[in-house]
Scaffold this motif. Structure first.
Motif, PDB file in Angstrom:
ATOM      1  N   LEU A   1       0.824  -1.204   0.000  1.00  0.00           N
ATOM      2  CA  LEU A   1       0.000   0.000   0.000  1.00  0.00           C
ATOM      3  C   LEU A   1       0.861   1.257   0.000  1.00  0.00           C
ATOM      4  O   LEU A   1       0.523   2.243  -0.642  1.00  0.00           O
ATOM      5  N   SER A   2       1.976   1.199   0.726  1.00  0.00           N
ATOM      6  CA  SER A   2       2.878   2.355   0.763  1.00  0.00           C
ATOM      7  C   SER A   2       3.468   2.617  -0.611  1.00  0.00           C
ATOM      8  O   SER A   2       3.579   3.766  -1.052  1.00  0.00           O
ATOM      9  N   LEU A   3       3.838   1.539  -1.296  1.00  0.00           N
ATOM     10  CA  LEU A   3       4.408   1.683  -2.629  1.00  0.00           C
ATOM     11  C   LEU A   3       3.377   2.232  -3.590  1.00  0.00           C
ATOM     12  O   LEU A   3       3.650   3.138  -4.382  1.00  0.00           O
ATOM     13  N   LEU A   4       2.143   1.699  -3.510  1.00  0.00           N
ATOM     14  CA  LEU A   4       1.085   2.181  -4.389  1.00  0.00           C
ATOM     15  C   LEU A   4       0.767   3.641  -4.131  1.00  0.00           C
ATOM     16  O   LEU A   4       0.399   4.386  -5.038  1.00  0.00           O
ATOM     17  N   PHE A   5       0.919   4.075  -2.867  1.00  0.00           N
ATOM     18  CA  PHE A   5       0.676   5.475  -2.533  1.00  0.00           C
ATOM     19  C   PHE A   5       1.605   6.382  -3.314  1.00  0.00           C
ATOM     20  O   PHE A   5       1.226   7.428  -3.822  1.00  0.00           O
ATOM     21  N   PHE A   6       2.866   5.935  -3.432  1.00  0.00           N
ATOM     22  CA  PHE A   6       3.832   6.756  -4.162  1.00  0.00           C
ATOM     23  C   PHE A   6       3.605   6.703  -5.665  1.00  0.00           C
ATOM     24  O   PHE A   6       4.156   7.498  -6.410  1.00  0.00           O
TER      25      PHE A   6
ATOM     26  N   VAL B   1      -0.633  12.820 -15.486  1.00  0.00           N
ATOM     27  CA  VAL B   1       0.284  12.219 -16.459  1.00  0.00           C
ATOM     28  C   VAL B   1       1.657  11.972 -15.845  1.00  0.00           C
ATOM     29  O   VAL B   1       2.242  10.908 -16.019  1.00  0.00           O
ATOM     30  N   ILE B   2       2.173  12.930 -15.109  1.00  0.00           N
ATOM     31  CA  ILE B   2       3.525  12.835 -14.565  1.00  0.00           C
ATOM     32  C   ILE B   2       3.564  11.999 -13.297  1.00  0.00           C
ATOM     33  O   ILE B   2       2.733  12.162 -12.406  1.00  0.00           O
ATOM     34  N   ASP B   3       4.544  11.118 -13.222  1.00  0.00           N
ATOM     35  CA  ASP B   3       4.744  10.290 -12.041  1.00  0.00           C
ATOM     36  C   ASP B   3       5.035  11.180 -10.832  1.00  0.00           C
ATOM     37  O   ASP B   3       5.726  12.194 -10.962  1.00  0.00           O
TER      38      ASP B   3
ATOM     39  N   ALA C   1       7.382  14.623 -10.324  1.00  0.00           N
ATOM     40  CA  ALA C   1       6.833  15.908  -9.893  1.00  0.00           C
ATOM     41  C   ALA C   1       7.575  16.442  -8.677  1.00  0.00           C
ATOM     42  O   ALA C   1       7.861  17.639  -8.577  1.00  0.00           O
ATOM     43  N   GLN C   2       7.896  15.556  -7.751  1.00  0.00           N
ATOM     44  CA  GLN C   2       8.617  15.971  -6.550  1.00  0.00           C
ATOM     45  C   GLN C   2      10.012  16.464  -6.898  1.00  0.00           C
ATOM     46  O   GLN C   2      10.495  17.473  -6.362  1.00  0.00           O
ATOM     47  N   LYS C   3      10.670  15.774  -7.805  1.00  0.00           N
ATOM     48  CA  LYS C   3      12.026  16.176  -8.208  1.00  0.00           C
ATOM     49  C   LYS C   3      11.981  17.515  -8.938  1.00  0.00           C
ATOM     50  O   LYS C   3      12.870  18.357  -8.758  1.00  0.00           O
ATOM     51  N   ILE C   4      10.957  17.718  -9.746  1.00  0.00           N
ATOM     52  CA  ILE C   4      10.793  18.993 -10.439  1.00  0.00           C
ATOM     53  C   ILE C   4      10.628  20.115  -9.425  1.00  0.00           C
ATOM     54  O   ILE C   4      11.191  21.205  -9.584  1.00  0.00           O
ATOM     55  N   PHE C   5       9.859  19.864  -8.378  1.00  0.00           N
ATOM     56  CA  PHE C   5       9.662  20.870  -7.339  1.00  0.00           C
ATOM     57  C   PHE C   5      10.982  21.221  -6.655  1.00  0.00           C
ATOM     58  O   PHE C   5      11.277  22.397  -6.407  1.00  0.00           O
ATOM     59  N   GLU C   6      11.796  20.218  -6.375  1.00  0.00           N
ATOM     60  CA  GLU C   6      13.084  20.448  -5.717  1.00  0.00           C
ATOM     61  C   GLU C   6      14.015  21.267  -6.612  1.00  0.00           C
ATOM     62  O   GLU C   6      14.638  22.236  -6.162  1.00  0.00           O
TER      63      GLU C   6
ATOM     64  N   LYS D   1      11.583   2.996 -28.511  1.00  0.00           N
ATOM     65  CA  LYS D   1      10.866   1.743 -28.724  1.00  0.00           C
ATOM     66  C   LYS D   1      11.232   0.766 -27.604  1.00  0.00           C
ATOM     67  O   LYS D   1      12.249   0.084 -27.649  1.00  0.00           O
ATOM     68  N   ASP D   2      10.411   0.714 -26.566  1.00  0.00           N
ATOM     69  CA  ASP D   2      10.654  -0.224 -25.483  1.00  0.00           C
ATOM     70  C   ASP D   2       9.319  -0.634 -24.872  1.00  0.00           C
ATOM     71  O   ASP D   2       8.255  -0.263 -25.364  1.00  0.00           O
ATOM     72  N   LYS D   3       9.377  -1.395 -23.775  1.00  0.00           N
ATOM     73  CA  LYS D   3       8.161  -1.941 -23.172  1.00  0.00           C
ATOM     74  C   LYS D   3       7.494  -0.980 -22.196  1.00  0.00           C
ATOM     75  O   LYS D   3       6.422  -1.273 -21.677  1.00  0.00           O
ATOM     76  N   ASN D   4       8.119   0.150 -21.923  1.00  0.00           N
ATOM     77  CA  ASN D   4       7.531   1.096 -20.979  1.00  0.00           C
ATOM     78  C   ASN D   4       6.313   1.789 -21.584  1.00  0.00           C
ATOM     79  O   ASN D   4       6.233   1.998 -22.790  1.00  0.00           O
ATOM     80  N   THR D   5       5.366   2.165 -20.723  1.00  0.00           N
ATOM     81  CA  THR D   5       4.165   2.837 -21.189  1.00  0.00           C
ATOM     82  C   THR D   5       4.495   4.254 -21.634  1.00  0.00           C
ATOM     83  O   THR D   5       5.531   4.815 -21.266  1.00  0.00           O
ATOM     84  N   LEU D   6       3.588   4.839 -22.406  1.00  0.00           N
ATOM     85  CA  LEU D   6       3.800   6.196 -22.894  1.00  0.00           C
ATOM     86  C   LEU D   6       3.929   7.174 -21.736  1.00  0.00           C
ATOM     87  O   LEU D   6       4.775   8.068 -21.752  1.00  0.00           O
ATOM     88  N   PHE D   7       3.100   7.008 -20.707  1.00  0.00           N
ATOM     89  CA  PHE D   7       3.131   7.933 -19.584  1.00  0.00           C
ATOM     90  C   PHE D   7       4.436   7.808 -18.789  1.00  0.00           C
ATOM     91  O   PHE D   7       4.919   8.776 -18.217  1.00  0.00           O
ATOM     92  N   THR D   8       5.003   6.597 -18.742  1.00  0.00           N
ATOM     93  CA  THR D   8       6.304   6.429 -18.094  1.00  0.00           C
ATOM     94  C   THR D   8       7.373   7.177 -18.884  1.00  0.00           C
ATOM     95  O   THR D   8       8.247   7.830 -18.322  1.00  0.00           O
ATOM     96  N   LYS D   9       7.276   7.096 -20.194  1.00  0.00           N
ATOM     97  CA  LYS D   9       8.220   7.809 -21.056  1.00  0.00           C
ATOM     98  C   LYS D   9       8.067   9.315 -20.884  1.00  0.00           C
ATOM     99  O   LYS D   9       9.055  10.053 -20.902  1.00  0.00           O
ATOM    100  N   ILE D  10       6.825   9.776 -20.733  1.00  0.00           N
ATOM    101  CA  ILE D  10       6.588  11.209 -20.552  1.00  0.00           C
ATOM    102  C   ILE D  10       7.255  11.702 -19.280  1.00  0.00           C
ATOM    103  O   ILE D  10       7.911  12.750 -19.270  1.00  0.00           O
ATOM    104  N   SER D  11       7.104  10.955 -18.189  1.00  0.00           N
ATOM    105  CA  SER D  11       7.732  11.344 -16.925  1.00  0.00           C
ATOM    106  C   SER D  11       9.245  11.434 -17.082  1.00  0.00           C
ATOM    107  O   SER D  11       9.885  12.372 -16.599  1.00  0.00           O
ATOM    108  N   ALA D  12       9.817  10.437 -17.753  1.00  0.00           N
ATOM    109  CA  ALA D  12      11.267  10.423 -17.954  1.00  0.00           C
ATOM    110  C   ALA D  12      11.708  11.588 -18.836  1.00  0.00           C
ATOM    111  O   ALA D  12      12.700  12.265 -18.544  1.00  0.00           O
TER     112      ALA D  12
END
Length: 212
Positions: free
Chosen positions: A12-17, A35-37, A41-46, A138-149
Motif C-alpha cells: 500500500l505504501s508503494l502504491l501510494f507513491f 500524467v507525470i509520475d 513531480a517531486q524532483k521537479i519541485f526540488e 521503442k521499449d516496453k515502458n508505457t507512454l506515460f512512463t516515457k513522458i515522466s522520464a
C-alpha cells in the motif's frame, strides 16, 4: 499474520507513491493532468525551487493528455489553436520563465521562454537531445512512463543551463550525471519500482492463500 500485514502495508505504501501528485500543490507543475509520475513531480519541485531561489528564474512544465482539439481539422488550424493555448499559458507566467509543454493526443512538444532566457536555454538541443528521443523510444515502458522520464530529463537540462549562466557549477538538487542518459536512468528506476510493487502484491496474495 503479522508478516502478512507488514507486506500489505509495504504494498500500500508503494502504491501510494504511484498515485499521481496533485499539480495544485506543486507550483512548477502547471498542469500534469494525471500524467507525470509523483516522484518526477517531486524532483521537479526540488529543482525548480533551487533555481528560483538562486537565480530568480521560473521553470515550469505543462503536460496535458488532450488539449481538446479535434483530430480531424487541418494541421494549420490545429497549430493555430495550439499556439493560442500556449499564448494564453505564457501570459499568466512571471518573467523570466521557461516552460516545457507536452500535449499527448496532439503529439506536440514545445519549450517556451521569455526573451531573457532565449540566449541561455538551447531549445533545439533540449527538445531534440533530451526530450523527444525518450518519448519516441521503442521499449516496453508505457507512454506515460516515457513522458515522466522525458519531462524530468528536459527540465533538468533547462535548470542546468540557467544555473551555468548564473555562475552556478552544480545544483544541489540536480540529477547526478545529468545529460542525455539521465532520463533513461530515472525511467528504469520507476519501472523497477512498479515491478517490485507487483511482486510484493503477488507474494502477499499467494502467502495468504497458502495459510488458508
Amino acid at each position: 499474520m503479522k508478516a502478512f500485514n507488514m507486506l500489505k502495508i509495504a504494498v500500500l505504501s508503494l502504491l501510494f507513491f504511484l498515485i499521481p501528485l496533485n499539480a495544485s500543490i506543486n507550483k512548477y507543475v502547471l498542469s500534469d493532468d494525471v500524467v507525470i509520475d509523483p516522484r518526477t513531480a517531486q524532483k521537479i519541485f526540488e529543482i525548480g525551487s533551487e533555481v528560483k531561489n538562486k537565480t530568480n528564474v521560473n521553470l515550469y512544465v505543462y503536460v496535458k493528455t488532450d488539449l481538446g482539439i479535434d483530430k480531424n481539422i487541418p494541421i494549420k488550424e490545429k497549430m493555430q489553436l495550439i499556439k493560442k493555448e500556449e499564448t494564453e499559458l505564457t501570459s499568466m507566467l512571471v518573467k523570466p520563465y521557461a516552460v516545457l509543454t507536452i500535449a499527448v493526443e496532439q503529439m506536440h512538444v514545445n519549450l517556451l521562454m521569455s526573451e531573457k532566457l532565449k540566449s541561455i536555454i538551447n531549445k533545439d538541443d533540449i527538445l531534440d537531445g533530451y526530450v523527444v528521443p525518450l518519448l519516441a523510444s521503442k521499449d516496453k515502458n508505457t507512454l506515460f512512463t516515457k513522458i515522466s522520464a522525458a519531462v524530468l530529463n528536459g527540465y533538468s537540462e533547462m535548470a542546468d543551463d540557467v544555473a551555468h549562466a548564473n555562475g552556478i557549477e552544480k545544483l544541489e538538487s540536480g540529477i547526478p550525471s545529468s545529460g542525455k542518459t539521465a532520463g533513461t536512468i530515472w525511467k528504469v528506476f520507476m519501472y523497477t519500482l512498479v515491478i517490485l510493487g507487483v511482486f510484493l502484491y503477488t507474494f502477499a496474495v499467494l502467502r495468504s492463500k497458502k495459510k488458508k
